[in-house]
Motif scaffolding. Structure first.
Motif, PDB file in Angstrom:
ATOM      1  N   LEU A  81     -11.019   3.687   4.259  1.00 13.49           N
ATOM      2  CA  LEU A  81     -11.551   2.789   3.241  1.00 13.49           C
ATOM      3  C   LEU A  81     -11.042   3.158   1.854  1.00 13.49           C
ATOM      4  O   LEU A  81     -10.726   2.300   1.042  1.00 13.49           O
ATOM      5  CB  LEU A  81     -13.083   2.808   3.263  1.00 13.49           C
ATOM      6  CG  LEU A  81     -13.743   2.178   4.485  1.00 13.49           C
ATOM      7  CD1 LEU A  81     -15.250   2.363   4.425  1.00 13.49           C
ATOM      8  CD2 LEU A  81     -13.391   0.708   4.563  1.00 13.49           C
ATOM      9  N   PHE A  82     -10.971   4.456   1.595  1.00 13.02           N
ATOM     10  CA  PHE A  82     -10.441   4.920   0.306  1.00 13.02           C
ATOM     11  C   PHE A  82      -8.992   4.467   0.133  1.00 13.02           C
ATOM     12  O   PHE A  82      -8.615   3.943  -0.918  1.00 13.02           O
ATOM     13  CB  PHE A  82     -10.544   6.441   0.208  1.00 13.02           C
ATOM     14  CG  PHE A  82      -9.828   7.010  -0.983  1.00 13.02           C
ATOM     15  CD1 PHE A  82     -10.385   6.917  -2.242  1.00 13.02           C
ATOM     16  CD2 PHE A  82      -8.594   7.621  -0.838  1.00 13.02           C
ATOM     17  CE1 PHE A  82      -9.728   7.421  -3.338  1.00 13.02           C
ATOM     18  CE2 PHE A  82      -7.933   8.129  -1.927  1.00 13.02           C
ATOM     19  CZ  PHE A  82      -8.497   8.032  -3.182  1.00 13.02           C
ATOM     20  N   LEU A  83      -8.178   4.672   1.161  1.00 14.58           N
ATOM     21  CA  LEU A  83      -6.767   4.291   1.071  1.00 14.58           C
ATOM     22  C   LEU A  83      -6.599   2.780   0.955  1.00 14.58           C
ATOM     23  O   LEU A  83      -5.751   2.304   0.194  1.00 14.58           O
ATOM     24  CB  LEU A  83      -6.002   4.814   2.291  1.00 14.58           C
ATOM     25  CG  LEU A  83      -5.904   6.329   2.406  1.00 14.58           C
ATOM     26  CD1 LEU A  83      -5.201   6.712   3.691  1.00 14.58           C
ATOM     27  CD2 LEU A  83      -5.196   6.919   1.218  1.00 14.58           C
ATOM     28  N   ALA A  84      -7.415   2.025   1.680  1.00 11.74           N
ATOM     29  CA  ALA A  84      -7.320   0.564   1.600  1.00 11.74           C
ATOM     30  C   ALA A  84      -7.706   0.080   0.202  1.00 11.74           C
ATOM     31  O   ALA A  84      -7.046  -0.788  -0.369  1.00 11.74           O
ATOM     32  CB  ALA A  84      -8.228  -0.073   2.645  1.00 11.74           C
ATOM     33  N   GLY A  85      -8.749   0.644  -0.358  1.00 15.71           N
ATOM     34  CA  GLY A  85      -9.148   0.274  -1.718  1.00 15.71           C
ATOM     35  C   GLY A  85      -8.091   0.624  -2.732  1.00 15.71           C
ATOM     36  O   GLY A  85      -7.817  -0.135  -3.679  1.00 15.71           O
ATOM     37  N   ARG A  86      -7.453   1.758  -2.538  1.00 14.00           N
ATOM     38  CA  ARG A  86      -6.387   2.169  -3.452  1.00 14.00           C
ATOM     39  C   ARG A  86      -5.203   1.206  -3.379  1.00 14.00           C
ATOM     40  O   ARG A  86      -4.614   0.861  -4.395  1.00 14.00           O
ATOM     41  CB  ARG A  86      -5.960   3.587  -3.087  1.00 14.00           C
ATOM     42  CG  ARG A  86      -4.999   4.210  -4.030  1.00 14.00           C
ATOM     43  CD  ARG A  86      -4.889   5.686  -3.732  1.00 14.00           C
ATOM     44  NE  ARG A  86      -3.702   6.245  -4.295  1.00 14.00           N
ATOM     45  CZ  ARG A  86      -3.591   6.629  -5.554  1.00 14.00           C
ATOM     46  NH1 ARG A  86      -4.602   6.510  -6.351  1.00 14.00           N
ATOM     47  NH2 ARG A  86      -2.469   7.141  -6.005  1.00 14.00           N
ATOM     48  N   GLN A  87      -4.867   0.763  -2.170  1.00 11.85           N
ATOM     49  CA  GLN A  87      -3.759  -0.183  -2.027  1.00 11.85           C
ATOM     50  C   GLN A  87      -4.101  -1.530  -2.638  1.00 11.85           C
ATOM     51  O   GLN A  87      -3.251  -2.154  -3.272  1.00 11.85           O
ATOM     52  CB  GLN A  87      -3.416  -0.357  -0.531  1.00 11.85           C
ATOM     53  CG  GLN A  87      -2.811   0.856   0.106  1.00 11.85           C
ATOM     54  CD  GLN A  87      -1.499   1.254  -0.522  1.00 11.85           C
ATOM     55  OE1 GLN A  87      -0.711   0.415  -0.917  1.00 11.85           O
ATOM     56  NE2 GLN A  87      -1.265   2.548  -0.622  1.00 11.85           N
ATOM     57  N   LEU A  89      -6.122  -2.074  -5.154  1.00 19.78           N
ATOM     58  CA  LEU A  89      -6.053  -1.925  -6.606  1.00 19.78           C
ATOM     59  C   LEU A  89      -4.604  -1.861  -7.087  1.00 19.78           C
ATOM     60  O   LEU A  89      -4.276  -2.413  -8.148  1.00 19.78           O
ATOM     61  CB  LEU A  89      -6.794  -0.657  -7.039  1.00 19.78           C
ATOM     62  CG  LEU A  89      -8.313  -0.730  -6.945  1.00 19.78           C
ATOM     63  CD1 LEU A  89      -8.920   0.633  -7.298  1.00 19.78           C
ATOM     64  CD2 LEU A  89      -8.873  -1.812  -7.833  1.00 19.78           C
ATOM     65  N   ALA A  90      -3.727  -1.242  -6.316  1.00 21.26           N
ATOM     66  CA  ALA A  90      -2.315  -1.182  -6.707  1.00 21.26           C
ATOM     67  C   ALA A  90      -1.679  -2.559  -6.662  1.00 21.26           C
ATOM     68  O   ALA A  90      -0.859  -2.899  -7.514  1.00 21.26           O
ATOM     69  CB  ALA A  90      -1.570  -0.207  -5.786  1.00 21.26           C
ATOM     70  N   ILE A  91      -2.049  -3.371  -5.682  1.00 23.14           N
ATOM     71  CA  ILE A  91      -1.496  -4.725  -5.582  1.00 23.14           C
ATOM     72  C   ILE A  91      -1.981  -5.580  -6.744  1.00 23.14           C
ATOM     73  O   ILE A  91      -1.230  -6.370  -7.311  1.00 23.14           O
ATOM     74  CB  ILE A  91      -1.879  -5.345  -4.225  1.00 23.14           C
ATOM     75  CG1 ILE A  91      -1.114  -4.665  -3.106  1.00 23.14           C
ATOM     76  CG2 ILE A  91      -1.596  -6.838  -4.217  1.00 23.14           C
ATOM     77  CD1 ILE A  91      -1.581  -5.052  -1.720  1.00 23.14           C
ATOM     78  N   GLN A  92      -3.242  -5.422  -7.118  1.00 22.50           N
ATOM     79  CA  GLN A  92      -3.786  -6.218  -8.213  1.00 22.50           C
ATOM     80  C   GLN A  92      -3.169  -5.849  -9.558  1.00 22.50           C
ATOM     81  O   GLN A  92      -3.073  -6.670 -10.446  1.00 22.50           O
ATOM     82  CB  GLN A  92      -5.304  -6.058  -8.283  1.00 22.50           C
ATOM     83  CG  GLN A  92      -6.015  -6.745  -7.139  1.00 22.50           C
ATOM     84  CD  GLN A  92      -7.502  -6.505  -7.158  1.00 22.50           C
ATOM     85  OE1 GLN A  92      -7.997  -5.698  -7.933  1.00 22.50           O
ATOM     86  NE2 GLN A  92      -8.220  -7.215  -6.304  1.00 22.50           N
ATOM     87  N   ARG A  93      -2.732  -4.604  -9.714  1.00 24.56           N
ATOM     88  CA  ARG A  93      -2.109  -4.161 -10.967  1.00 24.56           C
ATOM     89  C   ARG A  93      -0.746  -4.793 -11.167  1.00 24.56           C
ATOM     90  O   ARG A  93      -0.302  -4.997 -12.279  1.00 24.56           O
ATOM     91  CB  ARG A  93      -1.953  -2.656 -10.989  1.00 24.56           C
ATOM     92  CG  ARG A  93      -3.125  -1.975 -11.652  1.00 24.56           C
ATOM     93  CD  ARG A  93      -2.830  -0.537 -11.849  1.00 24.56           C
ATOM     94  NE  ARG A  93      -3.651   0.183 -10.873  1.00 24.56           N
ATOM     95  CZ  ARG A  93      -3.351   1.332 -10.352  1.00 24.56           C
ATOM     96  NH1 ARG A  93      -2.255   1.929 -10.666  1.00 24.56           N
ATOM     97  NH2 ARG A  93      -4.141   1.890  -9.486  1.00 24.56           N
ATOM     98  N   VAL A  94      -0.065  -5.100 -10.073  1.00 25.20           N
ATOM     99  CA  VAL A  94       1.289  -5.670 -10.173  1.00 25.20           C
ATOM    100  C   VAL A  94       1.173  -7.090 -10.524  1.00 25.20           C
ATOM    101  O   VAL A  94       1.202  -7.733 -11.368  1.00 25.20           O
ATOM    102  CB  VAL A  94       2.030  -5.544  -8.834  1.00 25.20           C
ATOM    103  CG1 VAL A  94       3.357  -6.242  -8.893  1.00 25.20           C
ATOM    104  CG2 VAL A  94       2.189  -4.093  -8.461  1.00 25.20           C
TER     105      VAL A  94
END
Length: 94
Positions: A81-87, A89-94
């Motif tokens: 869940l942590f890794l999925a949330g991090r991904q 958030l990274a997609i939304q930043r782009v």
């Protein structure tokens, strides 16, 4: 016409880009980013592991034999869940 300064600053055929240098720099940047991410993932895994180790004696009476697989599966899902949330958030930043 044999002015040394004029010869020194005369235009020469210099490549517009040094691809080998660019690849070395990109490799170094990606290597540093990879190491940082792996350090973060190891830290999160250790925090979850230590939390589960310290919570297990406290939750022992609650975690009877039927509830133990549920507890272990929840602990196993938290890093995902942590890794999925991090991904996300990274997609939304782009």
């Amino acid at each position: 016409m044999n002015d040394p300064l004029r010869l020194m600053f005369a235009p020469t055929n210099v490549p517009a880009r040094d691809l080998a240098f660019e690849l070395r720099v990109l490799e170094a940047v990606e290597r540093r980013r990879f190491r940082r991410q792996m350090a973060l993932y190891v830290l999160v895994a250790l925090v979850i592991l230590m939390g589960s180790v310290f919570l297990t004696p406290l939750l022992g009476p609650v975690l009877t034999l039927p509830a133990l697989p549920v507890f272990l599966s929840v602990i196993g899902v938290l890093p995902g869940l942590f890794l999925a949330g991090r991904q996300i958030l990274a997609i939304q930043r782009v």
